[in-house]
Design a protein around this motif. Structure first.
Motif, PDB file in Angstrom:
ATOM      1  N   GLY A  90      37.002  -0.998 -14.924  1.00  0.00           N
ATOM      2  CA  GLY A  90      37.907  -0.847 -16.058  1.00  0.00           C
ATOM      3  C   GLY A  90      38.955   0.237 -15.884  1.00  0.00           C
ATOM      4  O   GLY A  90      39.879   0.321 -16.684  1.00  0.00           O
ATOM      5  N   ARG A  91      38.835   1.050 -14.861  1.00  0.00           N
ATOM      6  CA  ARG A  91      39.798   2.139 -14.644  1.00  0.00           C
ATOM      7  C   ARG A  91      41.099   1.622 -14.062  1.00  0.00           C
ATOM      8  O   ARG A  91      41.092   0.794 -13.163  1.00  0.00           O
ATOM      9  N   PRO A  92      42.233   2.137 -14.548  1.00  0.00           N
ATOM     10  CA  PRO A  92      43.506   1.806 -13.916  1.00  0.00           C
ATOM     11  C   PRO A  92      43.653   2.613 -12.631  1.00  0.00           C
ATOM     12  O   PRO A  92      43.321   3.808 -12.596  1.00  0.00           O
ATOM     13  N   LEU A  93      44.130   1.973 -11.579  1.00  0.00           N
ATOM     14  CA  LEU A  93      44.284   2.598 -10.271  1.00  0.00           C
ATOM     15  C   LEU A  93      45.605   2.163  -9.662  1.00  0.00           C
ATOM     16  O   LEU A  93      46.170   1.139 -10.064  1.00  0.00           O
ATOM     17  N   LEU A  94      46.080   2.920  -8.672  1.00  0.00           N
ATOM     18  CA  LEU A  94      47.270   2.531  -7.916  1.00  0.00           C
ATOM     19  C   LEU A  94      46.858   2.244  -6.483  1.00  0.00           C
ATOM     20  O   LEU A  94      46.111   3.006  -5.884  1.00  0.00           O
ATOM     21  N   VAL A  95      47.378   1.159  -5.928  1.00  0.00           N
ATOM     22  CA  VAL A  95      47.158   0.848  -4.522  1.00  0.00           C
ATOM     23  C   VAL A  95      48.113   1.720  -3.705  1.00  0.00           C
ATOM     24  O   VAL A  95      49.319   1.722  -3.950  1.00  0.00           O
ATOM     25  N   ILE A  96      47.545   2.467  -2.741  1.00  0.00           N
ATOM     26  CA  ILE A  96      48.424   3.300  -1.908  1.00  0.00           C
ATOM     27  C   ILE A  96      48.486   2.816  -0.463  1.00  0.00           C
ATOM     28  O   ILE A  96      49.346   3.253   0.296  1.00  0.00           O
ATOM     29  N   ALA A 137      57.476   5.282   1.205  1.00  0.00           N
ATOM     30  CA  ALA A 137      58.338   4.676   2.228  1.00  0.00           C
ATOM     31  C   ALA A 137      59.087   5.740   3.016  1.00  0.00           C
ATOM     32  O   ALA A 137      59.330   5.579   4.214  1.00  0.00           O
ATOM     33  N   ARG A 138      59.439   6.832   2.343  1.00  0.00           N
ATOM     34  CA  ARG A 138      60.114   7.949   3.018  1.00  0.00           C
ATOM     35  C   ARG A 138      59.140   8.780   3.845  1.00  0.00           C
ATOM     36  O   ARG A 138      59.556   9.617   4.635  1.00  0.00           O
ATOM     37  N   ASN A 161      53.983  -6.120  -1.419  1.00  0.00           N
ATOM     38  CA  ASN A 161      53.844  -6.374  -2.849  1.00  0.00           C
ATOM     39  C   ASN A 161      52.680  -5.615  -3.467  1.00  0.00           C
ATOM     40  O   ASN A 161      52.615  -5.499  -4.681  1.00  0.00           O
ATOM     41  N   LEU A 162      51.744  -5.128  -2.676  1.00  0.00           N
ATOM     42  CA  LEU A 162      50.574  -4.453  -3.232  1.00  0.00           C
ATOM     43  C   LEU A 162      50.737  -2.940  -3.345  1.00  0.00           C
ATOM     44  O   LEU A 162      50.254  -2.336  -4.293  1.00  0.00           O
ATOM     45  N   VAL A 163      51.400  -2.310  -2.396  1.00  0.00           N
ATOM     46  CA  VAL A 163      51.520  -0.857  -2.413  1.00  0.00           C
ATOM     47  C   VAL A 163      52.291  -0.411  -3.653  1.00  0.00           C
ATOM     48  O   VAL A 163      53.353  -0.934  -3.960  1.00  0.00           O
ATOM     49  N   GLY A 164      51.694   0.531  -4.390  1.00  0.00           N
ATOM     50  CA  GLY A 164      52.302   1.041  -5.610  1.00  0.00           C
ATOM     51  C   GLY A 164      51.962   0.224  -6.846  1.00  0.00           C
ATOM     52  O   GLY A 164      52.347   0.572  -7.955  1.00  0.00           O
ATOM     53  N   ARG A 165      51.212  -0.852  -6.679  1.00  0.00           N
ATOM     54  CA  ARG A 165      50.880  -1.740  -7.797  1.00  0.00           C
ATOM     55  C   ARG A 165      49.745  -1.160  -8.628  1.00  0.00           C
ATOM     56  O   ARG A 165      48.787  -0.609  -8.113  1.00  0.00           O
ATOM     57  N   ALA A 185      54.688   1.056  -9.525  1.00  0.00           N
ATOM     58  CA  ALA A 185      55.248   2.405  -9.639  1.00  0.00           C
ATOM     59  C   ALA A 185      56.303   2.569  -8.541  1.00  0.00           C
ATOM     60  O   ALA A 185      56.006   2.987  -7.422  1.00  0.00           O
ATOM     61  N   SER A 186      57.536   2.218  -8.850  1.00  0.00           N
ATOM     62  CA  SER A 186      58.600   2.203  -7.838  1.00  0.00           C
ATOM     63  C   SER A 186      58.857   3.591  -7.248  1.00  0.00           C
ATOM     64  O   SER A 186      59.160   3.708  -6.059  1.00  0.00           O
ATOM     65  N   ALA A 187      58.725   4.646  -8.048  1.00  0.00           N
ATOM     66  CA  ALA A 187      58.942   6.000  -7.527  1.00  0.00           C
ATOM     67  C   ALA A 187      57.896   6.338  -6.458  1.00  0.00           C
ATOM     68  O   ALA A 187      58.215   6.976  -5.447  1.00  0.00           O
ATOM     69  N   ILE A 188      56.674   5.878  -6.660  1.00  0.00           N
ATOM     70  CA  ILE A 188      55.602   6.110  -5.689  1.00  0.00           C
ATOM     71  C   ILE A 188      55.883   5.316  -4.413  1.00  0.00           C
ATOM     72  O   ILE A 188      55.741   5.826  -3.300  1.00  0.00           O
ATOM     73  N   VAL A 189      56.307   4.071  -4.567  1.00  0.00           N
ATOM     74  CA  VAL A 189      56.621   3.225  -3.417  1.00  0.00           C
ATOM     75  C   VAL A 189      57.730   3.858  -2.589  1.00  0.00           C
ATOM     76  O   VAL A 189      57.630   3.948  -1.356  1.00  0.00           O
TER      77      VAL A 189
END
Length: 100
Positions: free
Chosen positions: A20-26, A70-71, A5-9, A62-66
């Motif tokens: 305050g910065r927006p970030l993506l969990v990878i 995954a690939r 649930n966290l990866v790509g969030r 970010a589903s495209a990133i997830v």
């Protein structure tokens, strides 16, 4: 929240220089630490380790990133920036006219 649930969030930093910065969990390191990127200051090549207590999580992923991760495909900084921009635009109501 589980690792899946966290990866790509999309998350916001609540503490530190990137507050305050927006970030993506990878990547999830363990039950309290994750790797985050923004494609700019925090690049894919040099992600930031953040404590989950220092992050404000959102319900946007970010589903495209997830899917790409995954690939096992490599992730580029421009893809991360675009994904964050898309998630922020969608959150703001978007709906403006598109070019073309």
């Amino acid at each position: 929240m589980s690792e899946e649930n966290l990866v790509g969030r999309l998350v916001y930093s609540k503490a530190g220089r990137d507050q305050g910065r927006p970030l993506l969990v990878i990547r999830v390191i363990d039950n309290r630490l994750v790797l985050v990127v923004d494609g700019d200051l925090r690049t894919v090549e040099k992600p930031k380790i953040k404590n989950l207590r220092h992050l404000q999580t959102t319900n946007r992923v970010a589903s495209a990133i997830v899917e790409k991760m995954a690939r096992g495909d490599p992730l580029s900084n421009s893809e991360v920036r675009k994904a964050i921009e898309d998630l922020l635009y969608r959150d703001s109501g978007g709906g403006g006219l598109e070019d073309g």
